[in-house]
Design an enzyme around this catalytic site. Structure first.
Site, PDB file in Angstrom:
ATOM      1  N   CYS A   1       0.802  -1.408  -0.043  1.00 16.41           N
ATOM      2  CA  CYS A   1      -0.032  -0.039  -0.094  1.00 16.41           C
ATOM      3  C   CYS A   1       0.663   1.216  -0.014  1.00 16.41           C
ATOM      4  CB  CYS A   1      -1.051   0.008   1.131  1.00 16.41           C
ATOM      5  SG  CYS A   1      -0.121  -0.804   2.709  1.00 16.41           S
TER       6      CYS A   1
ATOM      7  N   HIS B   1      -2.672   5.225   6.293  1.00 12.56           N
ATOM      8  CA  HIS B   1      -1.419   5.700   6.524  1.00 12.56           C
ATOM      9  C   HIS B   1      -1.435   7.347   6.083  1.00 12.56           C
ATOM     10  CE1 HIS B   1      -0.099   1.652   6.532  1.00 12.56           C
ATOM     11  NE2 HIS B   1      -0.488   1.495   5.437  1.00 12.56           N
TER      12      HIS B   1
HETATM   13  N1  LIG Z   1      -3.842  -5.278   4.970  1.00 13.83           N
HETATM   14  C1  LIG Z   1      -3.154  -4.434   4.571  1.00 13.83           C
HETATM   15  O1  LIG Z   1      -3.414  -3.274   4.585  1.00 13.83           O
HETATM   16  C2  LIG Z   1      -2.459  -4.664   3.187  1.00 13.83           C
HETATM   17  C3  LIG Z   1      -2.341  -3.580   2.187  1.00 13.83           C
HETATM   18  C4  LIG Z   1      -1.601  -3.872   1.156  1.00 13.83           C
HETATM   19  C5  LIG Z   1      -1.022  -5.092   0.830  1.00 13.83           C
HETATM   20  N2  LIG Z   1      -1.203  -6.110   1.659  1.00 13.83           N
HETATM   21  C6  LIG Z   1      -0.491  -7.513   1.540  1.00 13.83           C
HETATM   22  O2  LIG Z   1      -1.391  -8.492   1.391  1.00 13.83           O
HETATM   23  C7  LIG Z   1      -1.091  -9.597   1.620  1.00 13.83           C
HETATM   24  C8  LIG Z   1      -2.096 -10.269   2.473  1.00 13.83           C
HETATM   25  O3  LIG Z   1      -1.995  -9.135   3.859  1.00 13.83           O
HETATM   26  P1  LIG Z   1      -3.474  -9.215   4.875  1.00 13.83           P
HETATM   27  O4  LIG Z   1      -3.183  -8.238   5.770  1.00 13.83           O
HETATM   28  O5  LIG Z   1      -4.576  -9.225   4.039  1.00 13.83           O
HETATM   29  O6  LIG Z   1      -3.100 -10.692   5.351  1.00 13.83           O
HETATM   30  P2  LIG Z   1      -4.087 -11.657   6.424  1.00 13.83           P
HETATM   31  O7  LIG Z   1      -3.300 -12.048   7.492  1.00 13.83           O
HETATM   32  O8  LIG Z   1      -5.338 -10.821   6.844  1.00 13.83           O
HETATM   33  O9  LIG Z   1      -4.591 -12.639   5.561  1.00 13.83           O
HETATM   34  C9  LIG Z   1      -5.264 -12.603   4.442  1.00 13.83           C
HETATM   35  C10 LIG Z   1      -6.333 -13.941   4.190  1.00 13.83           C
HETATM   36  O10 LIG Z   1      -5.328 -15.149   3.905  1.00 13.83           O
HETATM   37  C11 LIG Z   1      -5.842 -16.282   4.711  1.00 13.83           C
HETATM   38  N3  LIG Z   1      -5.012 -17.074   5.023  1.00 13.83           N
HETATM   39  C12 LIG Z   1      -4.326 -17.227   6.487  1.00 13.83           C
HETATM   40  N4  LIG Z   1      -3.387 -18.608   5.981  1.00 13.83           N
HETATM   41  C13 LIG Z   1      -3.524 -19.115   4.947  1.00 13.83           C
HETATM   42  C14 LIG Z   1      -3.117 -20.118   4.173  1.00 13.83           C
HETATM   43  N5  LIG Z   1      -2.153 -20.935   4.819  1.00 13.83           N
HETATM   44  N6  LIG Z   1      -3.574 -20.106   2.893  1.00 13.83           N
HETATM   45  C15 LIG Z   1      -4.254 -19.709   2.174  1.00 13.83           C
HETATM   46  N7  LIG Z   1      -4.787 -18.437   3.076  1.00 13.83           N
HETATM   47  C16 LIG Z   1      -4.667 -18.074   4.220  1.00 13.83           C
HETATM   48  C17 LIG Z   1      -6.544 -15.477   5.929  1.00 13.83           C
HETATM   49  O11 LIG Z   1      -7.553 -16.368   6.744  1.00 13.83           O
HETATM   50  C18 LIG Z   1      -7.167 -14.366   5.285  1.00 13.83           C
HETATM   51  O12 LIG Z   1      -8.380 -14.257   4.658  1.00 13.83           O
HETATM   52  C19 LIG Z   1       0.361  -9.217   2.344  1.00 13.83           C
HETATM   53  O13 LIG Z   1       1.356  -9.534   1.238  1.00 13.83           O
HETATM   54  C20 LIG Z   1       0.283  -7.771   2.564  1.00 13.83           C
HETATM   55  O14 LIG Z   1       1.506  -7.360   2.872  1.00 13.83           O
HETATM   56  C21 LIG Z   1      -2.022  -5.825   2.930  1.00 13.83           C
END
Ligand SMILES: NC(=O)c1ccc[n+]([C@@H]2O[C@H](COP(=O)([O-])OP(=O)(O)OC[C@H]3O[C@@H](n4cnc5c(N)ncnc54)[C@H](O)[C@@H]3O)[C@@H](O)[C@H]2O)c1
Length: 321
Positions: free
Chosen positions: A115, A195
């Site tokens: 992000c 942010h």
């Molecule tokens: N959260 C944010 O604000 C944000 C912003 C930009 C990018 N990202 C990126 O997106 C990605 C995911 O981040 P997030 O915060 O959504 O993560 P998260 O921890 O919320 O997980 C996302 C999903 O993955 C699932 N999950 C957990 N273990 C798993 C497995 N073994 N196999 C498949 N799915 C599984 C969870 O249940 C959840 O639905 C990361 O690379 C992060 O850096 C996140």
């Protein structure tokens, strides 16, 4: 585009929403399948079954899991996208739609940057469009502690600065825009809304404020908000987007405070708000189009995505991307 299904391990009501919306649900691994079935989810199979019906997979699983999944995608020959928590080296190609769409055409593995990096890449792209050479950029990143749903994360009452030098954000921008002189610092604060970045730019020649504002106005996925018109902080920015009836209160754009844009000779400063949960969504859609070569022209892809999501702006210049 059609969503072939959703794979997860969580037997939660959040995943149940995917079922309610009639998406096929796959267990991301065999261990999770039983618990998911017991929780009332109807599974269409496991992740490998899902991959059979997909042309590409967007992996948004947590850090650590994604790298293991990537090996599977490679072995099954399925093109894949990973997200910002992963290292650049996992795919060897990092993506931000306004900056390097063309270089992404037909890639088999792509990382959509985080992000914060997405926001920086968009602002740097807009600054480059102003046609005044950039000598140096310094960004200070005020990071939200966690997404609102992460109730166990902190800090609850602290400000946590990056120690030991500069932050990783500017080097991450270089994975997308390699030729830009940029450095950054960051601190995590006790807030979950968004942010905020505060950026100082040294140009190679004097710049005028109107030129910068014109650049920002003409760049897709950037919007200007104004403290003078009542949008004085990030809470007001997000309230505005809830009032606009954005789904989930999403704000896919970078919101620059117009009245933060200040110019003195070769130097400019500005501040903007980044909605971490949604800003990378349009980027993932464009990455799909580029990788599968559904559209070769960045401007056309970005416009189609913006129209589909509801953030297309008639006054933005999609033609010269
Ligand atoms: N959260 C944010 O604000 C944000 C912003 C930009 C990018 N990202 C990126 O997106 C990605 C995911 O981040 P997030 O915060 O959504 O993560 P998260 O921890 O919320 O997980 C996302 C999903 O993955 C699932 N999950 C957990 N273990 C798993 C497995 N073994 N196999 C498949 N799915 C599984 C969870 O249940 C959840 O639905 C990361 O690379 C992060 O850096 C996140």
């Amino acid at each position: 585009m059609e969503l072939a299904g959703v794979a997860d391990v969580a037997a939660t009501s959040l995943v149940n929403v995917a079922q309610k919306r009639s998406y096929a649900i796959f267990a991301a691994n065999d261990d999770a399948a039983d618990a998911m079935r017991k929780a009332g989810l109807t599974l269409a199979g496991n992740l490998t079954d899902g991959l059979r019906s997909a042309d590409l997979v967007v992996d948004t699983s947590p850090k650590g899991i994604t790298a293991r999944n990537a090996e599977m995608y490679r072995s099954l020959n399925v093109p894949f996208i990973v997200n910002g928590g992963e290292e650049h080296e996992l795919t060897g190609h990092s993506f931000s739609a306004l900056a390097n769409y063309r270089e992404t055409l037909s890639k088999q593995a792509v990382r959509v940057v985080s992000c914060n990096t997405t926001a920086l890449c968009r602002v740097v792209t807009a600054l480059k469009r102003s046609s005044v050479g950039i000598a140096d950029i310094f960004a200070t990143i005020i990071r939200r502690a966690a997404d609102p749903v992460r109730t166990k994360s902190g800090p609850v009452n602290a400000i946590v600065p990056v120690l030991g030098g500069l932050s990783h954000h500017a080097p991450d921008v270089l994975t997308v825009i390699p030729d830009i002189p940029i450095a950054s610092l960051a601190a995590v604060v006790s807030s979950t809304l968004s942010h905020v970045h505060m950026v100082r730019i040294q140009f190679k020649a004097p710049v005028d404020r109107d030129t910068l504002l014109r650049s920002f106005k003409s760049t897709p996925r950037i919007v200007l908000v104004s403290g003078e018109r009542g949008i004085v902080d990030n809470a007001h920015v997000l309230e505005l987007h809830r009032d606009l009836l954005r789904p989930r209160g999403d704000m896919w754009e970078v919101a620059i405070w117009e009245d933060s844009v200040y110019v003195e000779g070769n130097m400019a400063v500005l501040s903007y708000c980044v909605h971490m949960e949604s800003i990378a969504v349009p980027e993932n859609v464009d990455a799909i189009r580029a990788m599968l070569e559904l559209e070769r022209d960045p401007g056309i892809s970005i416009r189609r995505t913006d129209e589909a999501l509801g953030c297309y702006r008639e006054d933005a210049d999609y033609g010269s991307l």
